[in-house]
Design an enzyme around this catalytic site. Structure first.
Site, PDB file in Angstrom:
ATOM      1  N   CYS A 285     -53.866  33.268  -6.384  1.00 60.64           N
ATOM      2  CA  CYS A 285     -55.051  32.528  -6.834  1.00 60.64           C
ATOM      3  C   CYS A 285     -54.770  31.741  -8.111  1.00 60.64           C
ATOM      4  O   CYS A 285     -55.282  30.631  -8.294  1.00 60.64           O
ATOM      5  CB  CYS A 285     -56.219  33.484  -7.069  1.00 60.64           C
ATOM      6  SG  CYS A 285     -56.875  34.255  -5.581  1.00 60.64           S
TER       7      CYS A 285
ATOM      8  N   ASP B 109     -47.812  34.315 -17.902  1.00 63.62           N
ATOM      9  CA  ASP B 109     -47.467  35.212 -16.809  1.00 63.62           C
ATOM     10  C   ASP B 109     -46.207  35.989 -17.164  1.00 63.62           C
ATOM     11  O   ASP B 109     -45.275  35.433 -17.746  1.00 63.62           O
ATOM     12  CB  ASP B 109     -47.240  34.421 -15.515  1.00 63.62           C
ATOM     13  CG  ASP B 109     -47.482  35.243 -14.263  1.00 63.62           C
ATOM     14  OD1 ASP B 109     -46.795  36.274 -14.091  1.00 63.62           O
ATOM     15  OD2 ASP B 109     -48.342  34.858 -13.443  1.00 63.62           O
TER      16      ASP B 109
ATOM     17  N   THR C 219     -63.965  41.725  -8.505  1.00 61.46           N
ATOM     18  CA  THR C 219     -63.844  41.932  -7.063  1.00 61.46           C
ATOM     19  C   THR C 219     -65.151  42.469  -6.498  1.00 61.46           C
ATOM     20  O   THR C 219     -65.848  43.281  -7.139  1.00 61.46           O
ATOM     21  CB  THR C 219     -62.704  42.909  -6.729  1.00 61.46           C
ATOM     22  OG1 THR C 219     -62.747  43.225  -5.335  1.00 61.46           O
ATOM     23  CG2 THR C 219     -62.816  44.205  -7.517  1.00 61.46           C
TER      24      THR C 219
ATOM     25  N   SER D  72     -60.586  52.576  -4.694  1.00 60.72           N
ATOM     26  CA  SER D  72     -59.149  52.738  -4.955  1.00 60.72           C
ATOM     27  C   SER D  72     -58.947  52.704  -6.461  1.00 60.72           C
ATOM     28  O   SER D  72     -59.851  52.330  -7.217  1.00 60.72           O
ATOM     29  CB  SER D  72     -58.332  51.614  -4.296  1.00 60.72           C
ATOM     30  OG  SER D  72     -58.507  50.395  -4.996  1.00 60.72           O
TER      31      SER D  72
ATOM     32  N   TYR E 288     -57.119  50.630  -7.953  1.00 55.73           N
ATOM     33  CA  TYR E 288     -57.226  49.210  -8.306  1.00 55.73           C
ATOM     34  C   TYR E 288     -58.680  48.827  -8.543  1.00 55.73           C
ATOM     35  O   TYR E 288     -59.024  48.222  -9.570  1.00 55.73           O
ATOM     36  CB  TYR E 288     -56.630  48.335  -7.201  1.00 55.73           C
ATOM     37  CG  TYR E 288     -57.206  46.947  -7.177  1.00 55.73           C
ATOM     38  CD1 TYR E 288     -56.861  46.011  -8.152  1.00 55.73           C
ATOM     39  CD2 TYR E 288     -58.127  46.565  -6.189  1.00 55.73           C
ATOM     40  CE1 TYR E 288     -57.411  44.733  -8.142  1.00 55.73           C
ATOM     41  CE2 TYR E 288     -58.670  45.293  -6.171  1.00 55.73           C
ATOM     42  CZ  TYR E 288     -58.315  44.382  -7.152  1.00 55.73           C
ATOM     43  OH  TYR E 288     -58.866  43.128  -7.145  1.00 55.73           O
ATOM     44  N   HIS E 289     -59.561  49.139  -7.583  1.00 52.00           N
ATOM     45  CA  HIS E 289     -60.964  48.769  -7.734  1.00 52.00           C
ATOM     46  C   HIS E 289     -61.593  49.447  -8.948  1.00 52.00           C
ATOM     47  O   HIS E 289     -62.437  48.862  -9.630  1.00 52.00           O
ATOM     48  CB  HIS E 289     -61.737  49.131  -6.458  1.00 52.00           C
ATOM     49  CG  HIS E 289     -61.387  48.282  -5.278  1.00 52.00           C
ATOM     50  ND1 HIS E 289     -60.590  48.741  -4.250  1.00 52.00           N
ATOM     51  CD2 HIS E 289     -61.696  46.997  -4.966  1.00 52.00           C
ATOM     52  CE1 HIS E 289     -60.447  47.782  -3.354  1.00 52.00           C
ATOM     53  NE2 HIS E 289     -61.096  46.714  -3.761  1.00 52.00           N
TER      54      HIS E 289
ATOM     55  N   LYS F  98     -60.973  47.506 -12.056  1.00 48.14           N
ATOM     56  CA  LYS F  98     -61.874  46.367 -12.175  1.00 48.14           C
ATOM     57  C   LYS F  98     -63.243  46.791 -12.709  1.00 48.14           C
ATOM     58  O   LYS F  98     -63.890  46.063 -13.471  1.00 48.14           O
ATOM     59  CB  LYS F  98     -62.028  45.687 -10.811  1.00 48.14           C
ATOM     60  CG  LYS F  98     -60.777  44.987 -10.323  1.00 48.14           C
ATOM     61  CD  LYS F  98     -60.495  43.714 -11.111  1.00 48.14           C
ATOM     62  CE  LYS F  98     -59.455  42.856 -10.429  1.00 48.14           C
ATOM     63  NZ  LYS F  98     -59.243  41.573 -11.119  1.00 48.14           N
TER      64      LYS F  98
ATOM     65  N   LEU G 239     -57.399  38.239   7.044  1.00 45.09           N
ATOM     66  CA  LEU G 239     -57.289  37.062   7.899  1.00 45.09           C
ATOM     67  C   LEU G 239     -55.880  36.476   7.862  1.00 45.09           C
ATOM     68  O   LEU G 239     -55.333  36.082   8.900  1.00 45.09           O
ATOM     69  CB  LEU G 239     -58.317  36.005   7.485  1.00 45.09           C
ATOM     70  CG  LEU G 239     -58.372  34.770   8.381  1.00 45.09           C
ATOM     71  CD1 LEU G 239     -58.656  35.137   9.822  1.00 45.09           C
ATOM     72  CD2 LEU G 239     -59.415  33.788   7.874  1.00 45.09           C
TER      73      LEU G 239
ATOM     74  N   ARG H  36     -57.013  53.949   4.807  1.00 43.21           N
ATOM     75  CA  ARG H  36     -57.925  53.986   3.666  1.00 43.21           C
ATOM     76  C   ARG H  36     -59.016  55.034   3.866  1.00 43.21           C
ATOM     77  O   ARG H  36     -59.253  55.500   4.983  1.00 43.21           O
ATOM     78  CB  ARG H  36     -58.560  52.612   3.453  1.00 43.21           C
ATOM     79  CG  ARG H  36     -57.546  51.484   3.281  1.00 43.21           C
ATOM     80  CD  ARG H  36     -58.215  50.175   2.946  1.00 43.21           C
ATOM     81  NE  ARG H  36     -57.235  49.117   2.750  1.00 43.21           N
ATOM     82  CZ  ARG H  36     -57.390  48.102   1.907  1.00 43.21           C
ATOM     83  NH1 ARG H  36     -58.490  48.003   1.186  1.00 43.21           N
ATOM     84  NH2 ARG H  36     -56.458  47.175   1.789  1.00 43.21           N
TER      85      ARG H  36
END
Length: 483
Positions: A101, A120, A233, A268, A270-271, A274, A328, A415
């Protein structure tokens, strides 16, 4: 790698890649064959790059060598507005600008006339080496990418190579570039990666939470008027059995009413990182008067934007593996190589989705319409909702039109998540600001499938099936066996 001295210096590194081919305008552009790297003047306490002598670290500022012809910028969408000087283009620091992104966003903003710098650590490329993964698309080095962008457009994007978890490095970056806006993509963004083992769970939380805290302190210390645009997210909300509002919900309880942050149900490590970020940002907006916009993004698909399509050297990455690939994108690659589409469990898992062209559009809208001092805004950043089964059906239909024999299989869900559930998330605020969505159409699916077919020889089919289990995560570090 030779040790970089802390005093200012320049190093010429000869390019080792084939010069850029034909740009879209068919006028051949010859790129400079060298790249200038300047080190910062200040010594730091911690290493950034492996191979440097212990006890020293440095921020590397990299700028493309000039080209003979420059193309004038065309500022749009508020790009000429600055909190400090309205006559100058806004200075936008894109943290994580080498990623999926971030790269598309950095080019888009530069093309719109913003003065852009990428910050970065390049750790995302390291993850691929560690796990034996690779992008479907061949990705140029960040140096070659920026040199190509300069050659084609005449626009310079500054590059700062360093880890924002090192506050001294981040401080040096803020003082050098003086951003009006910070667009923060610089986090470990994969739920499966955070669930591989203990060390990667710890890395994800440390990298994401401390990195964001450092950004908040840097804004407070050096650029109080700076607007933080942070990528969150939709996964923070989970899948509640009520409508998902945009950040806040009004609740009446025992005769009293209040508007509160929407409940979070992360799924998770990760989530969860956030969620911690969102709480820290909300607190600092209240306590310090920081202005911030949290973009709770859905699942992104696609690879091409107007800017990344200008030249093959500007091509974005496209992940199809079970760790970094999104639904996708993965399905389109699986269809292209004749692998059955891998639906996890019952396939009723429903999420918000958006085209990567809408990601860059949403960020631009957030910048052009900044939050007020002390305001913590939350926008739900997606354009459509699909279940996994619905996506599989769409890809199957599109693939059959191209003569592909697309099959679907149900695989055990790695998951811990509801596989059938209610899901209705609001997403009106960005539409109200002017978002014009690129909805998932037959033509877009056709384009994405053809793109996957073009690069199908690069697919490693051993990376397609999921290999990370939420329930089997343990303390022992997981390694990638040699194939």
């Amino acid at each position: 790698m030779a040790h970089l001295m802390s005093t200012s210096c320049s190093i010429k590194i000869s390019s080792s890649y084939r010069p850029c081919g034909q740009p879209l305008n068919q006028n051949r552009t010859v790129l400079p064959n060298s790249f200038t790297i300047k080190t910062s003047k200040s010594p730091f306490k911690r290493l950034v790059s492996k191979g440097q002598r212990a006890g020293r670290s440095c921020l590397v500022l990299a700028t493309a060598a000039p080209v003979s012809k420059e193309v004038s910028a065309n500022p749009r969408s508020g790009s000429d507005r600055s909190p400090n000087d309205s006559s100058k283009p806004q200075r936008v620091m894109v943290i994580g600008g080498d990623g999926y992104c971030g790269w598309a966003t950095a080019l888009h903003l530069s093309n719109k006339g913003y003065k852009v710098a990428i910050v970065d650590s390049l750790v995302r490329r390291l993850f691929d080496h560690q796990l034996g993964l690779d992008s479907l698309t061949p990705i140029s080095s960040i140096h070659n990418r920026l040199r190509c962008w300069k050659a084609i457009t005449g626009k310079t994007i500054e590059l700062y190579i360093g880890d924002i978890c090192d506050f001294e490095i981040l401080s040096e970056t803020f003082n050098s570039f003086e951003p009006d806006v910070v667009v923060h993509f610089g986090e470990q963004r994969s739920a499966p990666y955070s669930m591989i083992d203990r060390s990667r769970a710890v890395f994800t939380q440390k990298n994401n939470v401390i990195g964001t805290l450092n950004v908040l302190f840097a804004i407070k210390e050096f650029r109080e008027e700076c607007h933080l645009v942070k990528l969150g997210t939709m996964g923070e909300y989970g899948t509640p059995n009520i409508d998902i509002e945009e950040g806040y919900i009004t609740i009446s309880h025992n005769g009293r009413t209040d508007t509160l942050p929407y409940p979070k149900q992360a799924s998770s490590f990760y989530h969860l990182s956030k969620v911690h970020d969102s709480n820290n940002i909300a607190f600092t907006c209240k306590a310090w008067g920081i202005r911030a916009t949290d973009l709770n993004q859905g699942v992104v698909y696609g690879v091409k934007t107007d800017e990344t399509s200008m030249h093959e050297q500007l091509c974005n990455r496209l992940d199809y593996d079970g760790v970094f690939g999104t639904a996708l994108n993965r399905f389109c690659v699986q269809a292209a190589v004749g692998h059955p589409l891998t639906v996890y469990g019952k396939g009723g898992q429903t999420r918000g989705y958006l085209d990567i062209r809408d990601t860059v559009q949403c960020v631009e809208l957030a910048i052009a319409n900044p939050a007020k001092p002390g305001e913590f805004r939350v926008f739900n950043q997606f354009t459509e909702q699909f279940s996994v089964n619905e996506l599989a059906a769409l890809v199957t239909k599109a693939g059959q039109k191209l003569g592909l024999d697309v099959q679907t299989i149900s695989v055990p869900n790695p998951r811990v998540e509801a596989e059938e559930h209610y899901y209705n998330a609001k997403h009106t605020k960005l539409i109200e600001l002017g978002l014009k969505p690129h909805l998932l159409s037959d033509s877009l699916l056709d384009s994405l499938l053809n793109f996957a077919i073009e690069f199908k020889d690069r697919v490693d089919t051993k990376q397609i099936m999921p290999s990370v289990s939420w329930k089997k995560i343990g303390v022992k570090p997981q390694t990638v066996p040699a194939n």
